[in-house]
Write a protein that holds these residues in place. Structure first.
Motif, mmCIF file in Angstrom:
data_model
loop_
_atom_site.group_PDB
_atom_site.id
_atom_site.type_symbol
_atom_site.label_atom_id
_atom_site.label_comp_id
_atom_site.label_asym_id
_atom_site.label_seq_id
_atom_site.Cartn_x
_atom_site.Cartn_y
_atom_site.Cartn_z
ATOM 1 N N VAL A 20 0.865 -1.174 0.000
ATOM 2 C CA VAL A 20 0.000 0.000 0.000
ATOM 3 C C VAL A 20 0.905 1.228 0.000
ATOM 4 O O VAL A 20 1.922 1.258 0.707
ATOM 5 N N ALA A 21 0.534 2.251 -0.780
ATOM 6 C CA ALA A 21 1.300 3.496 -0.797
ATOM 7 C C ALA A 21 1.159 4.200 0.548
ATOM 8 O O ALA A 21 0.073 4.247 1.123
ATOM 9 N N ALA A 22 2.276 4.753 1.030
ATOM 10 C CA ALA A 22 2.285 5.502 2.286
ATOM 11 C C ALA A 22 2.927 6.865 2.035
ATOM 12 O O ALA A 22 4.042 6.949 1.529
ATOM 13 N N VAL A 23 2.207 7.917 2.391
ATOM 14 C CA VAL A 23 2.676 9.280 2.205
ATOM 15 C C VAL A 23 2.967 9.870 3.579
ATOM 16 O O VAL A 23 2.132 9.789 4.487
ATOM 17 N N ALA A 24 4.157 10.454 3.725
ATOM 18 C CA ALA A 24 4.527 11.116 4.978
ATOM 19 C C ALA A 24 4.355 12.619 4.805
ATOM 20 O O ALA A 24 4.831 13.204 3.829
ATOM 21 N N GLN A 25 3.668 13.230 5.772
ATOM 22 C CA GLN A 25 3.360 14.654 5.761
ATOM 23 C C GLN A 25 3.869 15.285 7.054
ATOM 24 O O GLN A 25 3.682 14.718 8.135
ATOM 25 N N GLN A 26 4.487 16.456 6.936
ATOM 26 C CA GLN A 26 5.011 17.153 8.110
ATOM 27 C C GLN A 26 3.874 17.675 8.978
ATOM 28 O O GLN A 26 2.981 18.360 8.502
ATOM 29 N N ARG A 27 3.915 17.330 10.243
ATOM 30 C CA ARG A 27 2.912 17.820 11.192
ATOM 31 C C ARG A 27 3.050 19.334 11.327
ATOM 32 O O ARG A 27 4.147 19.866 11.394
ATOM 33 N N MET A 35 7.009 9.570 -0.272
ATOM 34 C CA MET A 35 6.103 8.448 -0.492
ATOM 35 C C MET A 35 6.943 7.185 -0.451
ATOM 36 O O MET A 35 8.065 7.148 -0.969
ATOM 37 N N ALA A 36 6.438 6.167 0.210
ATOM 38 C CA ALA A 36 7.121 4.871 0.274
ATOM 39 C C ALA A 36 6.045 3.790 0.305
ATOM 40 O O ALA A 36 4.854 4.097 0.217
ATOM 41 N N TRP A 37 6.455 2.553 0.443
ATOM 42 C CA TRP A 37 5.520 1.430 0.437
ATOM 43 C C TRP A 37 5.468 0.759 1.800
ATOM 44 O O TRP A 37 6.482 0.694 2.499
ATOM 45 N N THR A 46 4.892 0.365 12.434
ATOM 46 C CA THR A 46 4.734 1.809 12.557
ATOM 47 C C THR A 46 3.738 2.151 13.659
ATOM 48 O O THR A 46 3.991 3.030 14.488
ATOM 49 N N LEU A 47 2.607 1.460 13.675
ATOM 50 C CA LEU A 47 1.592 1.712 14.700
ATOM 51 C C LEU A 47 2.110 1.371 16.099
ATOM 52 O O LEU A 47 1.798 2.056 17.069
ATOM 53 N N ALA A 48 2.911 0.336 16.191
ATOM 54 C CA ALA A 48 3.410 -0.122 17.492
ATOM 55 C C ALA A 48 4.528 0.755 18.042
ATOM 56 O O ALA A 48 4.649 0.919 19.259
ATOM 57 N N THR A 49 5.362 1.329 17.150
ATOM 58 C CA THR A 49 6.559 2.047 17.604
ATOM 59 C C THR A 49 6.506 3.555 17.400
ATOM 60 O O THR A 49 7.342 4.268 17.951
ATOM 61 N N ARG A 50 5.569 4.027 16.564
ATOM 62 C CA ARG A 50 5.481 5.440 16.169
ATOM 63 C C ARG A 50 6.731 5.898 15.415
ATOM 64 O O ARG A 50 7.068 7.075 15.382
ATOM 65 N N ARG A 51 7.425 4.972 14.786
ATOM 66 C CA ARG A 51 8.565 5.281 13.913
ATOM 67 C C ARG A 51 8.193 4.836 12.510
ATOM 68 O O ARG A 51 7.704 3.713 12.322
ATOM 69 N N GLY A 52 8.413 5.711 11.525
ATOM 70 C CA GLY A 52 8.062 5.387 10.144
ATOM 71 C C GLY A 52 8.813 4.158 9.669
ATOM 72 O O GLY A 52 10.038 4.191 9.527
ATOM 73 N N THR A 53 8.087 3.076 9.433
ATOM 74 C CA THR A 53 8.680 1.807 8.999
ATOM 75 C C THR A 53 8.073 1.439 7.664
ATOM 76 O O THR A 53 6.849 1.421 7.511
ATOM 77 N N TYR A 54 8.909 1.130 6.700
ATOM 78 C CA TYR A 54 8.471 0.915 5.322
ATOM 79 C C TYR A 54 9.033 -0.402 4.789
ATOM 80 O O TYR A 54 9.881 -1.025 5.410
ATOM 81 N N ASP A 83 -10.561 4.879 0.173
ATOM 82 C CA ASP A 83 -10.504 3.669 -0.660
ATOM 83 C C ASP A 83 -9.691 2.553 -0.014
ATOM 84 O O ASP A 83 -9.689 1.427 -0.506
ATOM 85 N N GLY A 84 -8.941 2.867 1.022
ATOM 86 C CA GLY A 84 -8.114 1.872 1.691
ATOM 87 C C GLY A 84 -6.829 1.545 0.955
ATOM 88 O O GLY A 84 -6.168 0.567 1.269
ATOM 89 N N ASP A 85 -6.473 2.395 -0.044
ATOM 90 C CA ASP A 85 -5.277 2.079 -0.828
ATOM 91 C C ASP A 85 -4.114 3.050 -0.611
ATOM 92 O O ASP A 85 -3.090 2.943 -1.274
ATOM 93 N N THR A 86 -4.272 3.981 0.315
ATOM 94 C CA THR A 86 -3.193 4.908 0.643
ATOM 95 C C THR A 86 -3.219 5.205 2.136
ATOM 96 O O THR A 86 -4.281 5.445 2.709
ATOM 97 N N ILE A 87 -2.038 5.216 2.726
ATOM 98 C CA ILE A 87 -1.880 5.514 4.147
ATOM 99 C C ILE A 87 -1.203 6.874 4.260
ATOM 100 O O ILE A 87 -0.246 7.166 3.532
ATOM 101 N N LEU A 88 -1.692 7.703 5.171
ATOM 102 C CA LEU A 88 -1.084 9.000 5.451
ATOM 103 C C LEU A 88 -0.467 8.960 6.840
ATOM 104 O O LEU A 88 -1.147 8.625 7.814
ATOM 105 N N LEU A 89 0.821 9.286 6.905
ATOM 106 C CA LEU A 89 1.515 9.397 8.183
ATOM 107 C C LEU A 89 1.779 10.869 8.436
ATOM 108 O O LEU A 89 2.401 11.541 7.608
ATOM 109 N N VAL A 90 1.300 11.386 9.545
ATOM 110 C CA VAL A 90 1.574 12.758 9.957
ATOM 111 C C VAL A 90 2.730 12.671 10.941
ATOM 112 O O VAL A 90 2.601 12.040 11.996
#
Length: 116
Positions: A20-27, A35-37, A46-54, A83-90
């Motif tokens: 799934v595509a993952a987009v990182a956005q500056q808080r 963008m990464a996968w 990522t959810l468990a550690t709060r560190r961007g893991t790709y 759509d469930g096909d892109t994740i946004l990380l703030v």
């Protein structure tokens, strides 16, 4: 097998490679950084550690943003698009987000400038 919550996993629409595509956005600023996968396990980590893991398609392995460069991402929010096909990380990005050393991966090639 991933530790991702099955309810979250059921909502993901993956590409044929299971990613799934993952987009990182500056808080705070909303600046798009990169963008990464991700696959289910990368999202779980990522959810468990709060560190961007790709997931690296070329190396076929997981990577944590900043693990070798020191340019870390602290993840404040994770959102799934409608759509469930892109994740946004703030995130709070420390240092460059792009592997080229630029703050964002979207600095180099402007294809169309804003008018005015």
């Amino acid at each position: 097998m991933s530790g991702l919550d099955p309810a979250i996993a059921a909502r993901l629409k993956r590409n044929p490679d299971g990613l799934v595509a993952a987009v990182a956005q500056q808080r705070g600023t909303g600046e798009v950084l990169m963008m990464a996968w991700m696959d289910d396990e990368a999202l779980h980590r990522t959810l468990a550690t709060r560190r961007g893991t790709y997931y690296s398609r070329s190396r076929q392995q997981y990577w944590i943003k900043g693990e070798t460069s020191g340019h870390t991402q602290y993840v404040h929010e994770v959102r799934l698009d409608c759509d469930g096909d892109t994740i946004l990380l703030v995130v709070d990005q420390e240092g460059a987000a792009c592997h080229t050393g630029d703050h964002t991966c979207f600095d180099a090639d402007v294809l169309l400038e804003a008018e005015g």
